[in-house]
Design a protein around this motif. Sequence first.
Motif, mmCIF file in Angstrom:
data_model
loop_
_atom_site.group_PDB
_atom_site.id
_atom_site.type_symbol
_atom_site.label_atom_id
_atom_site.label_comp_id
_atom_site.label_asym_id
_atom_site.label_seq_id
_atom_site.Cartn_x
_atom_site.Cartn_y
_atom_site.Cartn_z
ATOM 1 N N TYR A 223 9.323 7.552 2.496
ATOM 2 C CA TYR A 223 9.702 6.157 2.752
ATOM 3 C C TYR A 223 8.438 5.353 3.054
ATOM 4 O O TYR A 223 7.634 5.736 3.913
ATOM 5 N N TRP A 224 8.257 4.232 2.337
ATOM 6 C CA TRP A 224 7.114 3.362 2.577
ATOM 7 C C TRP A 224 7.476 2.385 3.699
ATOM 8 O O TRP A 224 8.378 1.553 3.547
ATOM 9 N N VAL A 225 6.763 2.497 4.806
ATOM 10 C CA VAL A 225 7.170 1.787 6.015
ATOM 11 C C VAL A 225 6.744 0.326 6.021
ATOM 12 O O VAL A 225 7.376 -0.511 6.678
ATOM 13 N N ASN A 226 5.667 -0.019 5.308
ATOM 14 C CA ASN A 226 5.135 -1.384 5.343
ATOM 15 C C ASN A 226 5.524 -2.122 4.056
ATOM 16 O O ASN A 226 4.927 -1.902 2.999
ATOM 17 N N PRO A 227 6.527 -3.003 4.101
ATOM 18 C CA PRO A 227 6.979 -3.678 2.872
ATOM 19 C C PRO A 227 5.910 -4.577 2.260
ATOM 20 O O PRO A 227 5.885 -4.761 1.038
ATOM 21 N N VAL B 3 3.762 -2.479 -0.014
ATOM 22 C CA VAL B 3 4.493 -2.198 -1.251
ATOM 23 C C VAL B 3 4.448 -3.410 -2.177
ATOM 24 O O VAL B 3 4.215 -3.292 -3.384
ATOM 25 N N HIS B 4 4.648 -4.595 -1.605
ATOM 26 C CA HIS B 4 4.613 -5.836 -2.384
ATOM 27 C C HIS B 4 3.228 -6.052 -2.980
ATOM 28 O O HIS B 4 3.089 -6.403 -4.159
ATOM 29 N N GLU B 5 2.193 -5.837 -2.191
ATOM 30 C CA GLU B 5 0.823 -6.056 -2.663
ATOM 31 C C GLU B 5 0.469 -5.105 -3.804
ATOM 32 O O GLU B 5 -0.200 -5.498 -4.759
ATOM 33 N N SER B 6 0.922 -3.861 -3.715
ATOM 34 C CA SER B 6 0.596 -2.889 -4.763
ATOM 35 C C SER B 6 1.260 -3.225 -6.093
ATOM 36 O O SER B 6 0.834 -2.742 -7.146
ATOM 37 N N ASN C 41 -3.278 -7.245 -11.175
ATOM 38 C CA ASN C 41 -4.718 -7.237 -10.861
ATOM 39 C C ASN C 41 -5.001 -6.873 -9.412
ATOM 40 O O ASN C 41 -6.081 -7.158 -8.893
ATOM 41 N N SER C 42 -4.016 -6.255 -8.738
ATOM 42 C CA SER C 42 -4.236 -5.842 -7.363
ATOM 43 C C SER C 42 -4.953 -4.496 -7.341
ATOM 44 O O SER C 42 -4.574 -3.558 -8.062
ATOM 45 N N ALA C 43 -5.976 -4.391 -6.504
ATOM 46 C CA ALA C 43 -6.719 -3.133 -6.378
ATOM 47 C C ALA C 43 -5.991 -2.148 -5.472
ATOM 48 O O ALA C 43 -6.323 -0.959 -5.454
ATOM 49 N N PHE C 44 -5.023 -2.633 -4.733
ATOM 50 C CA PHE C 44 -4.276 -1.777 -3.805
ATOM 51 C C PHE C 44 -3.159 -1.071 -4.579
ATOM 52 O O PHE C 44 -2.381 -1.708 -5.300
ATOM 53 N N ASN D 246 10.088 -3.287 -8.145
ATOM 54 C CA ASN D 246 9.503 -2.769 -9.388
ATOM 55 C C ASN D 246 8.379 -1.771 -9.172
ATOM 56 O O ASN D 246 8.235 -0.809 -9.927
ATOM 57 N N THR D 247 7.560 -2.005 -8.147
ATOM 58 C CA THR D 247 6.410 -1.126 -7.969
ATOM 59 C C THR D 247 6.832 0.298 -7.627
ATOM 60 O O THR D 247 6.247 1.274 -8.116
ATOM 61 N N ILE D 248 7.868 0.450 -6.795
ATOM 62 C CA ILE D 248 8.376 1.790 -6.486
ATOM 63 C C ILE D 248 9.079 2.380 -7.694
ATOM 64 O O ILE D 248 8.915 3.564 -8.025
#
Length: 658
Positions: free
Chosen positions: A89-93, A96-99, A103-106, A215-217
């Motif tokens: 579970y990804w705790v920090n939403p 997740v949004h940033e990834s 063009n995001s490096a994260f 979408n990222t997940i």
Amino acid sequence: MRPLGPVIGRYPSSDGGQLGGGVIKQNRKCRDVVFLVTFVAFWIGMIVNSSFGFNKGNPLRLNHGLDYKGNLCGDRHANPNLRELELRYWVNPNQVHESGLKNSAFKLADARSICLLDCPIPAEDSLNWVCDYPDGDIQLTLDEWIDRNYDYFEFLTSDMRNSSLQLQGPCYPVIYPSVNVFWSCQFIARPSNMSLRHWQQMGGVNINDGLEIDNTIHKTINSRSAVLKRYMADIGKSWPVLIVCGGILPLFLSVIWLLLIRHFVSGMPWITVVLFNILVISVTMFFYLKAGWMGNDAVTPIVGEHDPYVHVYGRELTHLRVAAIVMTAVMGIAILASIAIVRRILMATSVLKVAAKVIGEVQALMIFPVIPYAILAIFYMIWLSAAFHLFSSGIAILFHMLGGYWATHFFIACSSTVIAGSVASYYWARGDTSPDITFLPVFASMKRLLRYNLGSVALGSLILSFVESIRFILESVRRKIKVSYTTPDNWFGKMVHHSSKCCLKCVEWTIKSVNRYAYIMIAITGKSFFKSSAIATELIMNNILRIGKVNVIGDVILSLGKLCVSLSSVLFGFLMLDTHRYKSAHNKISSPLFPVLACWALGYVVATLFFGVVEMSIDTIILSFCQDAEEHQGNAQYAPPLLIETLNDQNETQRLTQ
């Protein structure tokens, strides 16, 4: 061609001496020793490679992710013990949004995640939290932390609370609902308004919204590499299915088929054709069921109970639909082919009668395939276990796959050579047998193989493995450079395109040339692989019409028999996988596709070992008959009456081939 008469005679005794007159020539020597040494060296390399896999790999990685400590979810040896905590579970939403931004490096792999028992859901009238594993100042056991739904926010100091409100932990808000998709909590891109309002009232930082959170997940879980890992994990989870449907069932069916060939040979070709069509249709229907085109039993990527209005797409469903389309085409071709060969089934019956007589006389042939079957069963169990560990660690998996392919061909070739030697002894003894020597041809043939011919068998199996691998690689290259089904425009693309097509044809020709007839001549003459292949090729070319009249349709029936056994494995594999054990909890498989394909492959290998008794009996008898006829001016002197009647009845042959 050099006559083989002096080479072939009555049964050899188990010690290499003579039994009752003429004998298979005993002054042999070891052939192709270099390739036997190469085969042994390759096995040593496989053992070393597998040891690295067992040391570095962990099959849990095929399904489960890592937490913020680097622990593998579900790993009982982790700190803390995560045996029951299998879900990532990804705790920090916001991470997740940033990834998910362009063009995001994260990357999502860098986002903070934790292992949980189930996916958390937002509260209806308050704000739920997911906190880090309890340690330090938090005096809770892991079980107490689980019982509190991973929430100890009320125990935090003011500094820790402020840090949590900045999404820096140790506690994080549950704003988005999530669902268990293959042991990762898939966010649903609609935040809980009530939870978000509580978060804002507490002074929490802004939480980003948008489809990126979903979408990222989804892209990570549905990536090609993740799907391939799950497919491999499916095979590991369904090992009871592989044992039953890939090992025990095909063994039972193959023995039954051999017994029926022995005692009910006239009806077996018809039964085989009818059963083949029934099985093809049944397997196709199962693919339609799992693809969702029939009934309500389509595969779903969601694990456990969930909101029926939540739908998550998975590549597995697309792959099953492709498989269903392929099986539909196979079903159509099978039905048309069955209609085409019905008129020629009587010819297959005639040649199968000859094989049935040989099996009845040399009764050990019915039992012998159990030996290579047991060896292969042990090999596959160790090989598959090593493959899972290697795949999870990324260590030389292609080397391991080639080794498994080579070993399979090697054991099948050994089995074929022993059978050919046994049947050749029977033929050149004029079919004379007695209860006292029924088993001796098989034992003597095994001894000659182990003492003289393992190098030749290793070479032949290596060539088959190599050309099959090259064909697969070249076909992949040809498809990649082919654009819109046209030849590439640049000169390099054209050169590679045409070269690959020519190479594919050469490979195909090589595969057809290097066939089981070489193993027959190895068993009979004791020559090297290439020499035996040359002798067999010359003998076949000189008698192509005689062999073709009776052998082609017999091979078709035998091939259909192998497919019947393997398709039965697939059918029962579907039935076993369609139970609660494989549809829920940690044993859930992502798709039945790979397990049933593994059952098909294992079933086909087992059927090949046992059907090889009939197949090699027919080929050896016919090849010996051709040599016998050439040495005696067209009149075979050693052939049993049934074989002479089958091959020389011109009126029947002309009627059947019209």
